[in-house]
Motif scaffolding. Structure first.
Motif, PDB file in Angstrom:
ATOM      1  N   UNK A 144      18.130  96.991   4.234  1.00 21.10           N
ATOM      2  CA  UNK A 144      16.771  97.360   4.675  1.00 21.10           C
ATOM      3  C   UNK A 144      15.783  97.574   3.533  1.00 21.10           C
ATOM      4  N   UNK A 194      12.535  93.501  10.150  1.00 22.27           N
ATOM      5  CA  UNK A 194      13.621  94.337  10.658  1.00 22.27           C
ATOM      6  C   UNK A 194      14.959  93.632  10.436  1.00 22.27           C
ATOM      7  N   UNK A 195      16.031  94.372  10.653  1.00 25.54           N
ATOM      8  CA  UNK A 195      17.366  93.812  10.437  1.00 25.54           C
ATOM      9  C   UNK A 195      18.082  93.650  11.777  1.00 25.54           C
ATOM     10  N   UNK A 196      18.703  92.492  11.943  1.00 26.59           N
ATOM     11  CA  UNK A 196      19.468  92.230  13.162  1.00 26.59           C
ATOM     12  C   UNK A 196      20.936  92.008  12.779  1.00 26.59           C
ATOM     13  N   UNK A 197      21.813  92.606  13.575  1.00 26.95           N
ATOM     14  CA  UNK A 197      23.241  92.295  13.448  1.00 26.95           C
ATOM     15  C   UNK A 197      23.640  91.546  14.704  1.00 26.95           C
ATOM     16  N   UNK A 198      24.118  90.341  14.494  1.00 24.86           N
ATOM     17  CA  UNK A 198      24.433  89.478  15.625  1.00 24.86           C
ATOM     18  C   UNK A 198      25.935  89.177  15.577  1.00 24.86           C
ATOM     19  N   UNK A 240      20.900  89.575   9.561  1.00 18.55           N
ATOM     20  CA  UNK A 240      19.688  88.819   9.244  1.00 18.55           C
ATOM     21  C   UNK A 240      18.514  89.752   9.045  1.00 18.55           C
ATOM     22  N   UNK A 243      14.627  89.737   9.814  1.00 17.35           N
ATOM     23  CA  UNK A 243      13.741  88.923  10.655  1.00 17.35           C
ATOM     24  C   UNK A 243      12.289  89.394  10.548  1.00 17.35           C
TER      25      UNK A 243
END
Ligand code: SF4
Ligand code: SF4
Lengths: 179, 314
Positions: A17, A37-41, A54, A56
């Motif tokens: 972050x 922002x941060x995405x956890x997929x 990621x 984004x």
């Protein structure tokens, strides 16, 4: 003409972050709002799971619905490398652009206008990288001209497998994730 | 499995979009209702019914203008940057339905004023005799009056269609990506307007006519809704999931009970019996139709915001 975009190496991103903090500081993003922002997929079937982390933000789409739907011309494409921007004092806050963005990248600034990532256009104009790119401790983000075959971003895309987000929405996003 | 976690929590956007509250559904409903009222007025004027002092087309333009102004006020309340509203009228953006709407709202007023002047209501002609003079002059030109009728029908149609296109142009919300939405909102507007006119009309034959027309519109609306869902469930996974939000998801009770049962099917049965003279005409069915039309806009606007492309399993 240049076509600015980003390439993000998901093999390097650890979701720290720093990019989020850098953006908030650089752009004075109001409290409780984020332009990136941060995405956890996580996908797959246990135990065969795959996780992608990621960072984004607005994808500065080449086919940008937010620009088409704007009734005042506040949302527009900047001459400099196709960056998508909002002119604050043209925006009436109708929120059509928020509804039109498949990535939900926009929000309403407490001052009433539509707000989002600008690719730090004020830095790019001076030849600098966007704040998020410049602070990433793992150097997982690259910014540059996607139309120039010799740029680092173009070379990375040519040499590594990558994907963009929700390409099926048809907006031609300009941020690519290396996998 | 697909687990998606995000650090973003922007107000109005997360966890699911809720940028539009009550103002937009109310505005879209009123847009459709007034569109229908303009079409009904235009039809009566075109048919020469305006010559009758008791014709409902005498009062509809004024009522339409008042109701539409209330709708525009609701729209204004929704804007987040209100002081800049005038920016809408410094430009015309051909690709933006919102811009079309802003201008359509401006051009429908002169058309409604013209239809108002064709046969000024008594209250005004007594108070302002000059208005009556304009009416008299206008009525001498049959073709001009007919054209006022046609223009009202056309602009009414445009207004009704635009309220649906406004949503269906927003490709990021799968539930709204239907080519049927403009037709659904137009037909629903016509049916609400018929119900409304049925209640305010003084002449029995006009009430009968509007009740019959309303029955037609309600049946058509059922077909359009069916086509809307057929289009959705034969499309991509996100569209199928979006349709399920209405059919079996969290908006299903509102949709099945208030929109379909209480808003269309039951009033349709009541009105079919009434036009068959099996039961008396009462305001019950028209009120149900009007409320159903309003709930339809709420359900579509709210459920549409709930649907998206990312992580599309609602
Ligand atoms: S990501 Fe959203 S806000 Fe950014 S250009 Fe694309 S549609 Fe517009
Ligand atoms: S909220 Fe502002 S930028 Fe977005 S569409 Fe409306 S006027 Fe344009």
């Amino acid at each position: 003409m240049a076509r600015f975009g980003m390439v993000i190496d998901t093999k390097k991103c650890v979701g720290c972050m720093d990019c989020v903090v850098a953006c908030k500081t650089e752009n004075d993003v109001p409290e409780a709002f984020n332009r990136d922002w941060i995405v956890q997929d996580v996908r797959g079937k246990n135990p065969d799971l795959h996780m992608e982390i990621r960072t984004e933000r607005c994808n500065h789409c080449d086919n940008s619905p937010c620009v088409y739907c704007c009734p005042t011309g506040a949302s527009h494409v900047h001459d400099l490398g196709g960056i998508v921007l909002v002119t604050h004092d043209l925006c009436i806050g109708c929120k059509a652009c928020l509804a039109s963005c498949p990535y939900d990248a926009r929000f309403i600034n407490p001052d009433g206008y539509a707000d989002k990532c600008t690719f730090c256009v004020h830095r790019v104009e001076k030849g600098l990288d966007p704040a998020c790119v410049s602070v990433c401790p793992t150097h997982c983000m690259y910014f540059g001209d996607l139309d120039d075959p010799n740029s680092q971003v173009s070379k990375l895309l040519a040499s590594r497998k990558n994907h963009s987000l929700i390409p099926e929405a048809g907006t031609k996003p300009q941020i690519f994730y290396l996998v | 499995m697909n687990e998606y976690t995000t650090t973003r929590h922007n107000e109005l956007v997360d966890p699911s979009l809720h940028i539009w509250g009550w103002e937009i559904p109310v505005y879209l409903f009123i847009g459709g209702l007034v569109a229908g009222m303009m079409i009904v007025t235009g039809y009566f004027i075109f048919k020469g019914k305006y010559k009758d002092k008791a014709c409902v087309c005498r009062v509809l333009p004024l009522l339409g203008m008042i109701i539409l102004s209330a709708g525009m006020f609701a729209l204004f309340l929704d804007l987040e940057h209100k002081l800049y509203t005038w920016r809408l009228y410094l430009t015309f953006k051909v690709a933006s339905p919102m811009s079309w709407g802003a201008w359509i709202l401006i051009v429908v007023y002169p058309a409604m004023i013209a239809s108002f002047l064709v046969n000024v209501p008594e209250y005004f002609s007594n108070k302002f005799p000059w208005m009556d003079k304009i009416s008299e002059k206008l009525q001498q030109h049959k073709y001009a009056v007919k054209n006022i009728g046609v223009v009202n029908m056309l602009l009414g149609g445009l207004l009704g269609i635009y309220t649906g296109v406004l949503l269906s142009a927003l490709g990021a919300r799968p539930l709204w990506n239907s080519p049927m939405l403009w037709l659904l909102f137009l037909v629903s507007g016509l049916s609400a307007a018929s119900a409304f006119v049925h209640m305010v009309a003084k002449r029995v034959d006009e009430r009968e006519l509007l009740a019959k027309a309303d029955n037609g519109f309600l049946i058509l609306e059922l077909f359009v809704i069916a086509l809307f869902f057929i289009g959705m469930v034969t499309s991509t996974k996100v569209h199928i999931d979006s349709a399920l939000v209405l059919l079996s998801g969290i908006y299903a009770p509102a949709f099945w009970v208030f929109v379909l049962a209480l808003g269309i099917v039951i009033p349709l049965i009541i009105q079919l019996l009434a036009v068959d003279h099996k039961i008396k005409h009462t305001p019950v069915a028209p009120i149900m139709v009007i409320v159903g039309g309003l709930v339809l806009r709420f359900v579509i606007v709210y459920a549409g915001q709930y649907t998206r492309w990312v992580d599309a399993a609602f």
